[in-house]
Design a protein around this motif. Structure first.
Motif, PDB file in Angstrom:
ATOM      1  N   GLN A  49       0.674  -1.237  -0.121  1.00 54.14           N
ATOM      2  CA  GLN A  49       0.023  -0.042  -0.012  1.00 54.14           C
ATOM      3  C   GLN A  49       1.062   1.234   0.041  1.00 54.14           C
ATOM      4  OE1 GLN A  49      -3.384  -0.221  -0.479  1.00 54.14           O
ATOM      5  NE2 GLN A  49      -2.812  -2.239  -0.516  1.00 54.14           N
ATOM      6  N   VAL A  50       0.638   2.355  -0.723  1.00 57.91           N
ATOM      7  CA  VAL A  50       1.332   3.441  -0.998  1.00 57.91           C
ATOM      8  C   VAL A  50       0.875   4.387   0.102  1.00 57.91           C
ATOM      9  CG1 VAL A  50       1.517   5.472  -2.275  1.00 57.91           C
ATOM     10  CG2 VAL A  50       1.780   3.288  -3.411  1.00 57.91           C
ATOM     11  N   GLU A  51       1.859   4.908   0.813  1.00 58.02           N
ATOM     12  CA  GLU A  51       1.535   5.796   1.969  1.00 58.02           C
ATOM     13  C   GLU A  51       1.377   7.233   1.172  1.00 58.02           C
ATOM     14  OE1 GLU A  51       3.299   7.520   6.290  1.00 58.02           O
ATOM     15  OE2 GLU A  51       4.052   5.821   5.181  1.00 58.02           O
ATOM     16  N   GLU A  52       2.312   7.642   0.483  1.00 60.67           N
ATOM     17  CA  GLU A  52       2.155   8.982  -0.101  1.00 60.67           C
ATOM     18  C   GLU A  52       2.963   9.093  -1.489  1.00 60.67           C
ATOM     19  OE1 GLU A  52       1.831  12.273   3.502  1.00 60.67           O
ATOM     20  OE2 GLU A  52       3.615  11.522   3.159  1.00 60.67           O
ATOM     21  N   PHE A  53       2.658   9.823  -2.308  1.00 61.37           N
ATOM     22  CA  PHE A  53       3.273  10.229  -3.523  1.00 61.37           C
ATOM     23  C   PHE A  53       4.158  11.542  -3.421  1.00 61.37           C
ATOM     24  CE2 PHE A  53      -0.127   7.708  -5.126  1.00 61.37           C
ATOM     25  CZ  PHE A  53       0.710   6.902  -6.050  1.00 61.37           C
ATOM     26  N   HIS A  54       5.319  11.712  -3.772  1.00 62.51           N
ATOM     27  CA  HIS A  54       6.201  13.074  -3.636  1.00 62.51           C
ATOM     28  C   HIS A  54       6.868  13.149  -5.183  1.00 62.51           C
ATOM     29  CE1 HIS A  54       5.909  11.805   0.695  1.00 62.51           C
ATOM     30  NE2 HIS A  54       6.254  13.101   1.011  1.00 62.51           N
ATOM     31  N   LYS A  55       7.031  14.450  -5.135  1.00 61.15           N
ATOM     32  CA  LYS A  55       7.622  15.148  -6.531  1.00 61.15           C
ATOM     33  C   LYS A  55       8.830  15.734  -5.876  1.00 61.15           C
ATOM     34  CE  LYS A  55       5.372  18.424  -8.075  1.00 61.15           C
ATOM     35  NZ  LYS A  55       4.447  19.334  -8.666  1.00 61.15           N
ATOM     36  N   LYS A  56       9.866  15.244  -6.863  1.00 58.35           N
ATOM     37  CA  LYS A  56      11.348  16.187  -6.501  1.00 58.35           C
ATOM     38  C   LYS A  56      11.232  17.474  -7.104  1.00 58.35           C
ATOM     39  CE  LYS A  56      16.071  14.908  -6.484  1.00 58.35           C
ATOM     40  NZ  LYS A  56      17.113  13.910  -7.093  1.00 58.35           N
ATOM     41  N   ILE A  57      11.684  18.482  -6.408  1.00 57.91           N
ATOM     42  CA  ILE A  57      11.776  19.769  -7.153  1.00 57.91           C
ATOM     43  C   ILE A  57      13.179  20.187  -6.826  1.00 57.91           C
ATOM     44  CG2 ILE A  57      11.052  22.218  -7.078  1.00 57.91           C
ATOM     45  CD1 ILE A  57       8.292  21.169  -6.065  1.00 57.91           C
ATOM     46  N   ASP A  58      13.989  20.565  -7.761  1.00 59.41           N
ATOM     47  CA  ASP A  58      15.283  20.665  -7.869  1.00 59.41           C
ATOM     48  C   ASP A  58      15.345  22.296  -7.496  1.00 59.41           C
ATOM     49  OD1 ASP A  58      16.763  18.585  -8.786  1.00 59.41           O
ATOM     50  OD2 ASP A  58      16.223  18.830 -10.727  1.00 59.41           O
ATOM     51  N   LEU A  59      16.232  22.783  -6.433  1.00 60.38           N
ATOM     52  CA  LEU A  59      16.370  24.192  -6.206  1.00 60.38           C
ATOM     53  C   LEU A  59      17.528  24.947  -6.756  1.00 60.38           C
ATOM     54  CD1 LEU A  59      15.741  23.345  -2.358  1.00 60.38           C
ATOM     55  CD2 LEU A  59      14.100  24.216  -3.969  1.00 60.38           C
ATOM     56  N   ASP A  60      17.386  26.216  -6.685  1.00 57.84           N
ATOM     57  CA  ASP A  60      18.439  27.005  -7.361  1.00 57.84           C
ATOM     58  C   ASP A  60      19.537  27.026  -6.470  1.00 57.84           C
ATOM     59  OD1 ASP A  60      16.811  28.135  -9.070  1.00 57.84           O
ATOM     60  OD2 ASP A  60      16.124  29.925  -7.768  1.00 57.84           O
ATOM     61  N   TYR A  61      20.918  27.120  -7.101  1.00 55.21           N
ATOM     62  CA  TYR A  61      22.197  27.116  -6.399  1.00 55.21           C
ATOM     63  C   TYR A  61      22.117  28.040  -5.306  1.00 55.21           C
ATOM     64  CZ  TYR A  61      27.080  27.548  -5.517  1.00 55.21           C
ATOM     65  OH  TYR A  61      28.114  27.405  -4.869  1.00 55.21           O
ATOM     66  N   GLY A  62      22.720  27.719  -4.171  1.00 50.20           N
ATOM     67  CA  GLY A  62      22.804  28.862  -2.936  1.00 50.20           C
ATOM     68  C   GLY A  62      21.428  28.386  -1.926  1.00 50.20           C
TER      69      GLY A  62
ATOM     70  N   THR B 284       6.477   6.444  -0.920  1.00 51.02           N
ATOM     71  CA  THR B 284       6.467   5.926   0.485  1.00 51.02           C
ATOM     72  C   THR B 284       5.486   4.603   0.551  1.00 51.02           C
ATOM     73  OG1 THR B 284       5.437   7.590   1.710  1.00 51.02           O
ATOM     74  CG2 THR B 284       7.982   7.702   1.481  1.00 51.02           C
ATOM     75  N   PHE B 285       5.638   3.687   1.400  1.00 54.63           N
ATOM     76  CA  PHE B 285       4.733   2.541   1.513  1.00 54.63           C
ATOM     77  C   PHE B 285       4.571   2.569   3.063  1.00 54.63           C
ATOM     78  CE2 PHE B 285       7.051   1.381  -2.267  1.00 54.63           C
ATOM     79  CZ  PHE B 285       6.054   1.054  -2.961  1.00 54.63           C
ATOM     80  N   ARG B 286       3.472   1.928   3.362  1.00 52.90           N
ATOM     81  CA  ARG B 286       2.751   2.001   4.686  1.00 52.90           C
ATOM     82  C   ARG B 286       3.573   0.737   5.415  1.00 52.90           C
ATOM     83  NH1 ARG B 286      -3.225   2.497   3.230  1.00 52.90           N
ATOM     84  NH2 ARG B 286      -3.162   4.776   2.896  1.00 52.90           N
ATOM     85  N   GLY B 287       4.029   0.011   4.796  1.00 57.35           N
ATOM     86  CA  GLY B 287       4.847  -1.137   5.295  1.00 57.35           C
ATOM     87  C   GLY B 287       6.226  -1.339   4.471  1.00 57.35           C
ATOM     88  N   TYR B 288       6.874  -2.309   4.902  1.00 52.19           N
ATOM     89  CA  TYR B 288       8.411  -2.411   4.379  1.00 52.19           C
ATOM     90  C   TYR B 288       8.175  -3.226   2.981  1.00 52.19           C
ATOM     91  CZ  TYR B 288      13.135  -4.097   4.105  1.00 52.19           C
ATOM     92  OH  TYR B 288      14.375  -4.463   3.437  1.00 52.19           O
ATOM     93  N   PHE B 289       8.713  -2.246   2.070  1.00 50.83           N
ATOM     94  CA  PHE B 289       8.504  -2.699   0.709  1.00 50.83           C
ATOM     95  C   PHE B 289      10.017  -3.727   0.188  1.00 50.83           C
ATOM     96  CE2 PHE B 289       9.899  -2.388  -3.879  1.00 50.83           C
ATOM     97  CZ  PHE B 289       8.863  -2.644  -4.609  1.00 50.83           C
ATOM     98  N   GLY B 290      11.053  -3.125   0.863  1.00 49.53           N
ATOM     99  CA  GLY B 290      12.265  -4.092   0.770  1.00 49.53           C
ATOM    100  C   GLY B 290      13.231  -3.335  -0.328  1.00 49.53           C
TER     101      GLY B 290
ATOM    102  N   GLY C 195      -6.558   5.496  -2.670  1.00 53.03           N
ATOM    103  CA  GLY C 195      -5.289   4.930  -2.325  1.00 53.03           C
ATOM    104  C   GLY C 195      -4.603   4.403  -3.344  1.00 53.03           C
ATOM    105  N   ALA C 196      -3.673   3.669  -3.276  1.00 50.75           N
ATOM    106  CA  ALA C 196      -2.997   3.086  -4.365  1.00 50.75           C
ATOM    107  C   ALA C 196      -2.123   1.958  -3.826  1.00 50.75           C
ATOM    108  CB  ALA C 196      -1.752   3.982  -4.933  1.00 50.75           C
ATOM    109  N   THR C 197      -1.819   0.870  -4.720  1.00 44.57           N
ATOM    110  CA  THR C 197      -1.388  -0.439  -4.287  1.00 44.57           C
ATOM    111  C   THR C 197      -0.293  -0.667  -5.419  1.00 44.57           C
ATOM    112  OG1 THR C 197      -3.203  -1.236  -3.428  1.00 44.57           O
ATOM    113  CG2 THR C 197      -1.599  -2.707  -3.898  1.00 44.57           C
ATOM    114  N   VAL C 198       0.902  -1.134  -5.047  1.00 45.86           N
ATOM    115  CA  VAL C 198       2.061  -1.682  -6.065  1.00 45.86           C
ATOM    116  C   VAL C 198       2.054  -2.808  -5.949  1.00 45.86           C
ATOM    117  CG1 VAL C 198       4.256  -1.347  -6.453  1.00 45.86           C
ATOM    118  CG2 VAL C 198       3.151   0.721  -5.991  1.00 45.86           C
ATOM    119  N   TYR C 199       2.300  -3.977  -6.971  1.00 48.38           N
ATOM    120  CA  TYR C 199       2.180  -5.341  -6.991  1.00 48.38           C
ATOM    121  C   TYR C 199       3.664  -5.445  -7.750  1.00 48.38           C
ATOM    122  CZ  TYR C 199      -2.807  -5.043  -6.361  1.00 48.38           C
ATOM    123  OH  TYR C 199      -3.991  -4.656  -6.050  1.00 48.38           O
ATOM    124  N   LYS C 200       4.498  -6.375  -7.015  1.00 43.80           N
ATOM    125  CA  LYS C 200       5.832  -6.623  -7.654  1.00 43.80           C
ATOM    126  C   LYS C 200       5.745  -7.807  -8.475  1.00 43.80           C
ATOM    127  CE  LYS C 200       9.161  -5.802  -3.850  1.00 43.80           C
ATOM    128  NZ  LYS C 200       9.973  -6.593  -2.760  1.00 43.80           N
TER     129      LYS C 200
END
Length: 100
Positions: A13-26, A71-77, A93-98
């Motif tokens: 079970q997916v806990e949350e989705f995040h987006k990576k945002i690059d920041l300005d130098y400094g 991120t997952f609610r439990g241990y993904f590995g 919600g969302a579920t990921v299947y290996k």
């Protein structure tokens, strides 16, 4: 839609989705240390996706070839360089299947 029966696969079970945002130098954090990027909470459109997950910072897993992280609610590995998965996202919600 995928024809594979997902009931027999390990699922997470997916806990949350995040987006990576690059920041300005400094850009600095609250301790005055330089930081290059941040992760902000985001959402993903409903649907089924064939994805490859890989390990990222901390408890985050990167959906390869995107700037989306989960991120997952439990241990993904250990995902190593790439773990093939199917991700089902619905309104609740969302579920990921290996696949491996």
């Amino acid at each position: 839609m995928f024809s594979q029966n997902l009931d027999d696969l390990d699922n997470y079970q997916v806990e949350e989705f995040h987006k990576k945002i690059d920041l300005d130098y400094g850009t600095l954090d609250d301790d005055g240390n330089s930081i290059d990027y941040i992760y902000v909470k985001t959402s993903v459109d409903t649907g089924e996706y064939k994805i490859d997950l890989t390990d990222a910072d901390g408890d985050l897993y990167e959906i390869k070839d995107t700037n989306i992280y989960v991120t997952f609610r439990g241990y993904f590995g250990y995902a190593s360089y790439s773990t093939e998965c199917i991700m089902k996202v619905n309104y609740y919600g969302a579920t990921v299947y290996k696949l491996e």
